[in-house]
Design a protein around this motif. Structure first.
Motif, short mmCIF file in Angstrom:
data_model
loop_
_atom_site.label_atom_id
_atom_site.label_comp_id
_atom_site.label_asym_id
_atom_site.label_seq_id
_atom_site.Cartn_x
_atom_site.Cartn_y
_atom_site.Cartn_z
N VAL A 55 -2.27 -3.62 -1.08
CA VAL A 55 -1.87 -3.26 0.29
C VAL A 55 -3.00 -2.45 0.92
O VAL A 55 -3.31 -1.36 0.46
N ASP A 56 -3.60 -3.02 1.95
CA ASP A 56 -4.70 -2.32 2.60
C ASP A 56 -4.33 -1.97 4.04
O ASP A 56 -3.29 -2.38 4.56
N SER A 57 -5.19 -1.22 4.67
CA SER A 57 -4.93 -0.73 6.03
C SER A 57 -4.76 -1.87 7.03
O SER A 57 -3.91 -1.79 7.91
N ALA A 78 -1.36 -4.87 10.73
CA ALA A 78 -0.85 -6.17 11.17
C ALA A 78 0.67 -6.18 11.18
O ALA A 78 1.29 -6.70 12.11
N ILE A 79 1.28 -5.60 10.16
CA ILE A 79 2.74 -5.52 10.11
C ILE A 79 3.27 -4.73 11.29
O ILE A 79 4.20 -5.15 11.98
N GLU A 111 4.06 2.96 4.16
CA GLU A 111 4.55 2.11 3.06
C GLU A 111 6.01 2.43 2.73
O GLU A 111 6.79 1.53 2.45
N THR A 150 7.86 -8.48 1.45
CA THR A 150 6.85 -7.46 1.74
C THR A 150 7.19 -6.16 1.04
O THR A 150 6.31 -5.45 0.55
N ARG A 170 -3.57 -4.84 6.51
CA ARG A 170 -2.24 -5.45 6.32
C ARG A 170 -1.16 -4.58 6.96
O ARG A 170 -0.26 -5.08 7.63
N LEU A 171 -1.25 -3.26 6.74
CA LEU A 171 -0.27 -2.34 7.34
C LEU A 171 -0.32 -2.41 8.86
O LEU A 171 0.72 -2.49 9.52
N LYS A 177 10.51 -13.14 4.19
CA LYS A 177 9.16 -12.58 4.12
C LYS A 177 9.18 -11.06 4.25
O LYS A 177 8.37 -10.37 3.63
#
Length: 109
Positions: free
Chosen positions: A84-86, A91-92, A42, A73, A88-89, A69
């Motif tokens: 913010v979950d795992s 995927a980024i 993060e 973020t 999502r992280l 975007k």
């Protein structure tokens, strides 16, 4: 602002991406829930967003895909941390950082 500041922000982005790559290499989705891993990733994402925001203020023509975007973020990670979950992280890291890294390296050339 001097042009050297733009380069500094771009290098900060690249350093944050490389840090995230090192931290996340070999992690499973469950490993992203380990607080130290999550916070480090993060932090890297927040640095990327802030540095890109500052770089964009210097040069509004930066050829960065999804620039707004990416900046948004950072806002989510900082202000809406509880969503913010795992997944999502992950995927980024998998879907967006490789292209951003390539674009930053091309700008720096």
């Amino acid at each position: 602002m001097p042009q050297k500041d733009l380069k500094k922000y771009l290098l900060d982005i690249l350093q944050a991406i490389e840090g995230i790559e090192q931290i996340s290499a070999g992690l499973t989705i469950k490993d992203f829930d380990i607080i130290g891993n999550k916070w480090a990733i993060e932090r890297g994402i927040s640095i990327i967003g802030e540095a890109l925001y500052k770089a964009n203020n210097i040069d509004r023509t930066l050829p960065i895909t999804n620039l707004s975007k990416i900046i948004a973020t950072r806002h989510i990670v900082i202000h809406d941390y509880d969503i913010v979950d795992s997944a999502r992280l992950l995927a980024i890291i998998q879907n967006h950082l490789p292209l951003l890294k390539e674009e930053i390296e091309n700008i720096l050339k």
